[in-house]
Design a protein around this motif. Sequence first.
Motif, PDB file in Angstrom:
ATOM      1  N   LEU A   1       6.638 -80.428  -7.697  1.00 30.99           N
ATOM      2  CA  LEU A   1       5.374 -79.898  -7.183  1.00 30.99           C
ATOM      3  C   LEU A   1       5.442 -78.371  -7.201  1.00 30.99           C
ATOM      4  O   LEU A   1       5.987 -77.763  -6.295  1.00 30.99           O
ATOM      5  CB  LEU A   1       5.174 -80.436  -5.763  1.00 30.99           C
ATOM      6  N   ARG A   2       4.907 -77.780  -8.278  1.00 34.91           N
ATOM      7  CA  ARG A   2       5.002 -76.327  -8.410  1.00 34.91           C
ATOM      8  C   ARG A   2       3.650 -75.659  -8.160  1.00 34.91           C
ATOM      9  O   ARG A   2       3.564 -74.558  -7.657  1.00 34.91           O
ATOM     10  CB  ARG A   2       5.490 -75.934  -9.816  1.00 34.91           C
ATOM     11  N   LYS A   3       2.588 -76.365  -8.571  1.00 38.85           N
ATOM     12  CA  LYS A   3       1.255 -75.745  -8.486  1.00 38.85           C
ATOM     13  C   LYS A   3       0.272 -76.694  -7.813  1.00 38.85           C
ATOM     14  O   LYS A   3       0.085 -77.826  -8.256  1.00 38.85           O
ATOM     15  CB  LYS A   3       0.739 -75.460  -9.900  1.00 38.85           C
ATOM     16  N   ILE A   4      -0.355 -76.192  -6.769  1.00 41.26           N
ATOM     17  CA  ILE A   4      -1.343 -76.996  -6.024  1.00 41.26           C
ATOM     18  C   ILE A   4      -2.698 -76.300  -6.096  1.00 41.26           C
ATOM     19  O   ILE A   4      -2.807 -75.110  -5.773  1.00 41.26           O
ATOM     20  CB  ILE A   4      -0.937 -77.145  -4.541  1.00 41.26           C
ATOM     21  N   LEU A   5      -3.698 -77.062  -6.516  1.00 40.14           N
ATOM     22  CA  LEU A   5      -5.061 -76.519  -6.578  1.00 40.14           C
ATOM     23  C   LEU A   5      -5.872 -77.047  -5.399  1.00 40.14           C
ATOM     24  O   LEU A   5      -5.881 -78.255  -5.145  1.00 40.14           O
ATOM     25  CB  LEU A   5      -5.715 -76.943  -7.902  1.00 40.14           C
ATOM     26  N   VAL A   6      -6.532 -76.144  -4.695  1.00 40.24           N
ATOM     27  CA  VAL A   6      -7.412 -76.553  -3.587  1.00 40.24           C
ATOM     28  C   VAL A   6      -8.834 -76.103  -3.904  1.00 40.24           C
ATOM     29  O   VAL A   6      -9.180 -74.933  -3.722  1.00 40.24           O
ATOM     30  CB  VAL A   6      -6.975 -75.943  -2.234  1.00 40.24           C
ATOM     31  N   PRO A   7      -9.665 -77.028  -4.403  1.00 38.74           N
ATOM     32  CA  PRO A   7     -11.060 -76.663  -4.646  1.00 38.74           C
ATOM     33  C   PRO A   7     -11.791 -76.597  -3.312  1.00 38.74           C
ATOM     34  O   PRO A   7     -11.715 -77.541  -2.532  1.00 38.74           O
ATOM     35  CB  PRO A   7     -11.600 -77.821  -5.502  1.00 38.74           C
ATOM     36  N   VAL A   8     -12.464 -75.508  -3.041  1.00 40.75           N
ATOM     37  CA  VAL A   8     -13.110 -75.349  -1.731  1.00 40.75           C
ATOM     38  C   VAL A   8     -14.616 -75.119  -1.868  1.00 40.75           C
ATOM     39  O   VAL A   8     -15.078 -74.470  -2.797  1.00 40.75           O
ATOM     40  CB  VAL A   8     -12.498 -74.167  -0.916  1.00 40.75           C
ATOM     41  N   ASP A   9     -15.351 -75.692  -0.900  1.00 37.01           N
ATOM     42  CA  ASP A   9     -16.800 -75.416  -0.823  1.00 37.01           C
ATOM     43  C   ASP A   9     -17.135 -74.805   0.533  1.00 37.01           C
ATOM     44  O   ASP A   9     -18.273 -74.809   0.953  1.00 37.01           O
ATOM     45  CB  ASP A   9     -17.615 -76.697  -1.081  1.00 37.01           C
ATOM     46  N   PHE A  10     -16.077 -74.349   1.257  1.00 42.71           N
ATOM     47  CA  PHE A  10     -16.206 -73.655   2.544  1.00 42.71           C
ATOM     48  C   PHE A  10     -16.714 -74.583   3.654  1.00 42.71           C
ATOM     49  O   PHE A  10     -17.269 -74.128   4.639  1.00 42.71           O
ATOM     50  CB  PHE A  10     -17.087 -72.394   2.397  1.00 42.71           C
TER      51      PHE A  10
END
Length: 165
Positions: free
Chosen positions: A4-13
Amino acid sequence: MQPLRKILVPVDFSTHSAEAIRYAADLSRRYEANVTVAHAYQPPEYAFPEGYLLQKASDQTARLAMLERQLAHCEAEARAAGAVRVESKLIDGVDSAAIVRFAEETEQDLIVMGTHGRTGFKRAILGSVAEKVVRTAPCPVLTIRAGADSRKNFAAASPSAPGSP
Ligand SMILES: Nc1ncnc2c1ncn2[C@@H]1O[C@H](COP(=O)(O)OP(=O)(O)O)[C@@H](O)[C@H]1O
Ligand SMILES: [Mg+2]
């Protein structure tokens, strides 16, 4: 499992995506993984019978500046919650497709996102963006529901569940 090197967190606030940031930050701390907080946005175009009219440039500049401020705030939240390396990105494009494309291009190992977002149609299991990302992502997707403690809710809804009081 891939490292687990890269984590993407898509956010809409929304509160759901705020909770996803906290989860991702905790994973980042445990695995020393990079976190990218990203929001997908495509400037609107207004259609008129005689053709297309672009949104006023000044409105658009103000909107983009606000999104950058909100992203900077999310980045700070991730750091405060323990993430070791954080960056943020405003992705040009329409929500789920843009998120999945970005995850592919940047070779993310995991996506952490809210089950719901700003629309928050509670009776749907997943919001429409979350559902499309789960169906099409190139990597595992962890969906987080904000608010109540989900285990407590599960026990309350299933009195005969093993281990419930
Ligand atoms: N434009 C967007 N950019 C990045 N992530 C988004 C965007 N819209 C939604 N998300 C992510 O998807 C999650 C679920 O939102 P969504 O499926 O849109 O639910 P809803 O229908 O309740 O708005 C959010 O918590 C957030 O993590
Ligand atoms: Mg939404």
